[in-house]
Write an enzyme that holds these catalytic residues in place. Structure first.
Site, PDB file in Angstrom:
ATOM      1  N   ASP A  11       0.813  -1.112   0.092  1.00 37.44           N
ATOM      2  CA  ASP A  11      -0.114  -0.131  -0.071  1.00 37.44           C
ATOM      3  C   ASP A  11       0.895   1.255   0.002  1.00 37.44           C
ATOM      4  O   ASP A  11       1.642   1.460   1.213  1.00 37.44           O
ATOM      5  CB  ASP A  11      -0.800  -0.023   1.077  1.00 37.44           C
ATOM      6  CG  ASP A  11      -1.711   0.998   1.536  1.00 37.44           C
ATOM      7  OD1 ASP A  11      -1.624   2.136   0.577  1.00 37.44           O
ATOM      8  OD2 ASP A  11      -2.674   0.947   2.120  1.00 37.44           O
ATOM      9  N   TYR A 230       0.678  -0.129  14.616  1.00 35.53           N
ATOM     10  CA  TYR A 230      -0.409  -0.291  13.498  1.00 35.53           C
ATOM     11  C   TYR A 230       0.152   0.267  12.297  1.00 35.53           C
ATOM     12  O   TYR A 230       0.715   1.561  12.074  1.00 35.53           O
ATOM     13  CB  TYR A 230      -1.549   0.234  13.912  1.00 35.53           C
ATOM     14  CG  TYR A 230      -2.470   0.106  12.452  1.00 35.53           C
ATOM     15  CD1 TYR A 230      -2.831  -1.162  12.156  1.00 35.53           C
ATOM     16  CD2 TYR A 230      -2.919   1.475  11.769  1.00 35.53           C
ATOM     17  CE1 TYR A 230      -3.966  -1.261  10.862  1.00 35.53           C
ATOM     18  CE2 TYR A 230      -3.830   1.193  10.665  1.00 35.53           C
ATOM     19  CZ  TYR A 230      -4.173  -0.296  10.245  1.00 35.53           C
ATOM     20  OH  TYR A 230      -4.916  -0.088   9.218  1.00 35.53           O
ATOM     21  N   LYS A 233      -3.599  -3.439   7.905  1.00 34.00           N
ATOM     22  CA  LYS A 233      -3.661  -4.690   7.872  1.00 34.00           C
ATOM     23  C   LYS A 233      -2.611  -5.481   6.883  1.00 34.00           C
ATOM     24  O   LYS A 233      -2.090  -4.942   5.748  1.00 34.00           O
ATOM     25  CB  LYS A 233      -5.087  -5.174   7.751  1.00 34.00           C
ATOM     26  CG  LYS A 233      -5.713  -5.632   9.172  1.00 34.00           C
ATOM     27  CD  LYS A 233      -5.484  -6.997   9.465  1.00 34.00           C
ATOM     28  CE  LYS A 233      -6.341  -7.602  10.954  1.00 34.00           C
ATOM     29  NZ  LYS A 233      -5.510  -7.041  11.896  1.00 34.00           N
TER      30      LYS A 233
HETATM   31  C1  F6R Z   1      -8.033  -0.719   7.501  1.00 38.87           C
HETATM   32  C2  F6R Z   1      -7.793   0.551   6.819  1.00 38.87           C
HETATM   33  C3  F6R Z   1      -8.636   1.782   7.335  1.00 38.87           C
HETATM   34  C4  F6R Z   1      -7.935   2.859   8.460  1.00 38.87           C
HETATM   35  C5  F6R Z   1      -8.979   3.788   8.616  1.00 38.87           C
HETATM   36  C6  F6R Z   1      -8.165   4.978   9.399  1.00 38.87           C
HETATM   37  O1  F6R Z   1      -6.892  -1.622   7.025  1.00 38.87           O
HETATM   38  O2  F6R Z   1      -6.823   0.931   6.318  1.00 38.87           O
HETATM   39  O3  F6R Z   1      -9.890   1.184   7.804  1.00 38.87           O
HETATM   40  O4  F6R Z   1      -7.481   2.220   9.609  1.00 38.87           O
HETATM   41  O5  F6R Z   1      -9.469   4.325   7.424  1.00 38.87           O
HETATM   42  O6  F6R Z   1      -7.228   5.322   8.781  1.00 38.87           O
HETATM   43  P1  F6R Z   1      -6.224   6.588   9.483  1.00 38.87           P
HETATM   44  O7  F6R Z   1      -5.918   6.047  10.705  1.00 38.87           O
HETATM   45  O8  F6R Z   1      -5.133   6.548   8.455  1.00 38.87           O
HETATM   46  O9  F6R Z   1      -6.887   7.730   9.342  1.00 38.87           O
HETATM   47 MG    MG Z   2      -3.977   2.154   3.128  1.00 40.32          MG
HETATM   48 MG    MG Z   3      -4.465  -2.266   1.791  1.00 37.86          MG
END
Ligand code: F6R
Ligand code: MG
Ligand code: MG
Length: 365
Positions: A11, A230, A233
């Site tokens: 990603d 984190y 995933k």
């Molecule tokens: C799950 C994922 C999304 C982010 C969520 C918050 O793998 O990538 O659900 O966890 O959109 O994202 P942030 O913390 O980057 O604002």
């Molecule tokens: Mg992402």
């Molecule tokens: Mg992804």
């Protein structure tokens, strides 16, 4: 001819949140790989699943080859530059280290690879999943390689009669690769005991016991073990050779009609049904549902055919409707019980921190 199939994914940024890489990013990665492929790769294919981009490469350099991995790493670095120019969200998200060293394992991108002796005709499948982790493949791989209810070839095909060997990794072990080899059918209860725990035990590879050849390779990296926090995933990829003395493409596909519940979904901290989607589909509802895309190829002398989209057929529209219903059902209960992952699998620290504060306020009566 001996050929290596390598798929490496990351990603490195997407539009509108964690939804889908931009066309410009995609083009940058594609042109970068195209320019550098000469003398190294025989062929390549670039695709996306949710917010991840993957590079499938064929070559003769074997698995874990430094030059091949560096090509993918450099392509992701180039793509990240484009992501930054465009202001994409999460630019370079999975490039966890500043510099490349040796191979991509431990650096953030995930890889699945297989060195094969090409059969006269060599069909294989590339699956890419998003908003979930490699354990999402546990149930499908159990059913397609061990259960005659899903893989009638185990009963019907004499060249599959000896079953398959699973190599299963304990991904909670961070000091080296902790693996076990178990044979199906004799060990299926033991295999089931491990594979029920999607977050800890993950199929790394499967080999035919009739020929000794490898037919499955899965990416098994755990991003939060690498980064200590984190980082999204693990969004796995899988390569599977099919037909002949391996399960057929249809037998490998059958378990994906279940839409089984997997870890991931919103903030990598929930449980949702795995939805089979058309190639290059982005993410949507509740940053999900957890999704899987599949491309079928044939390869000869390392040259790839065009991909066939495994989940394009109208049959899968019906499955998608069912999976949507399952997703809505579990989302009705919000954070409660099995809708959210257990404490040690939460991908953000908020709950852990709150519980730490509350812990001190508890009194024992
Ligand atoms: C799950 C994922 C999304 C982010 C969520 C918050 O793998 O990538 O659900 O966890 O959109 O994202 P942030 O913390 O980057 O604002
Ligand atoms: Mg992402
Ligand atoms: Mg992804």
């Amino acid at each position: 001819m001996k050929v290596t199939l390598s798929v490496i994914k990351a990603d490195i940024g997407s539009i509108g949140g964690h939804l889908k890489p931009s066309a410009m990013l995609f083009d940058r990665v594609r042109s970068f790989v195209g320019e550098r492929a000469k003398g190294l790769l025989i062929d390549h294919y670039i695709g996306s699943a949710g917010d991840d981009i993957h590079i499938l490469m064929t070559h003769t350099k074997g698995v874990d080859n430094e030059d091949v991995h560096k090509l993918a790493w450099d392509a992701f670095v180039a793509g990240t530059e484009t992501a930054k120019i465009q202001g994409l969200y999460g630019a370079g998200q999975d490039l966890l280290k500043d510099a490349f060293s040796g191979n991509v394992r431990g650096l953030g991108p995930a890889s699945a690879e297989m060195e094969i002796e090409e059969r006269p005709n060599e069909p294989f499948l590339l699956f890419a999943a998003d908003k979930t982790d490699p354990g999402a493949f546990n149930l499908p791989l159990y059913l397609s390689y061990s259960d005659p209810m899903f893989c009638p070839g185990l009963m019907l095909a004499p060249n599959m009669n000896k079953g398959f060997t699973y190599t299963i990794m304990d991904v909670s072990h961070t000091e080296g690769d902790r693996v076990i080899e178990l044979n199906s059918p004799e060990d299926i209860y033991n295999i089931a005991c491990l594979l029920r725990d999607n977050e800890r035990f993950v199929v790394e590879s499967i080999h035919s016991r009739n020929t000794g050849e490898q037919c499955v390779s899965v990416s098994t990296s755990r991003l939060h073990n690498i980064a200590g926090k984190y980082t999204g995933k693990d969004d796995p990829v899988l390569l599977a050779r099919t037909q002949g003395y391996f399960p057929s493409t249809g037998e490998v596909l059958q378990p994906y009609q279940i839409g089984h519940f997997v870890g991931g979904f919103m903030r990598g901290s929930h449980v949702g049904p795995l939805m089979p989607l058309k190639l290059n589909t982005g993410t949507s509802f509740f940053d999900g549902p957890p999704l899987i895309t599949g491309a079928a190829f044939c390869v000869q002398d390392g040259k790839l055919t065009e991909p066939v989209d495994l989940f394009e057929h109208p049959f899968w529209d019906h499955v998608r409707d069912n999976v949507s219903r399952k997703a809505l059902d579990i989302r009705r209960q919000g954070f409660s019980g099995s809708a959210m992952l257990p404490f040690n699998e939460l991908e953000y620290t908020g709950i852990v921190e709150r519980l730490g504060v509350l812990d001190e306020k508890f009194k024992v009566r």
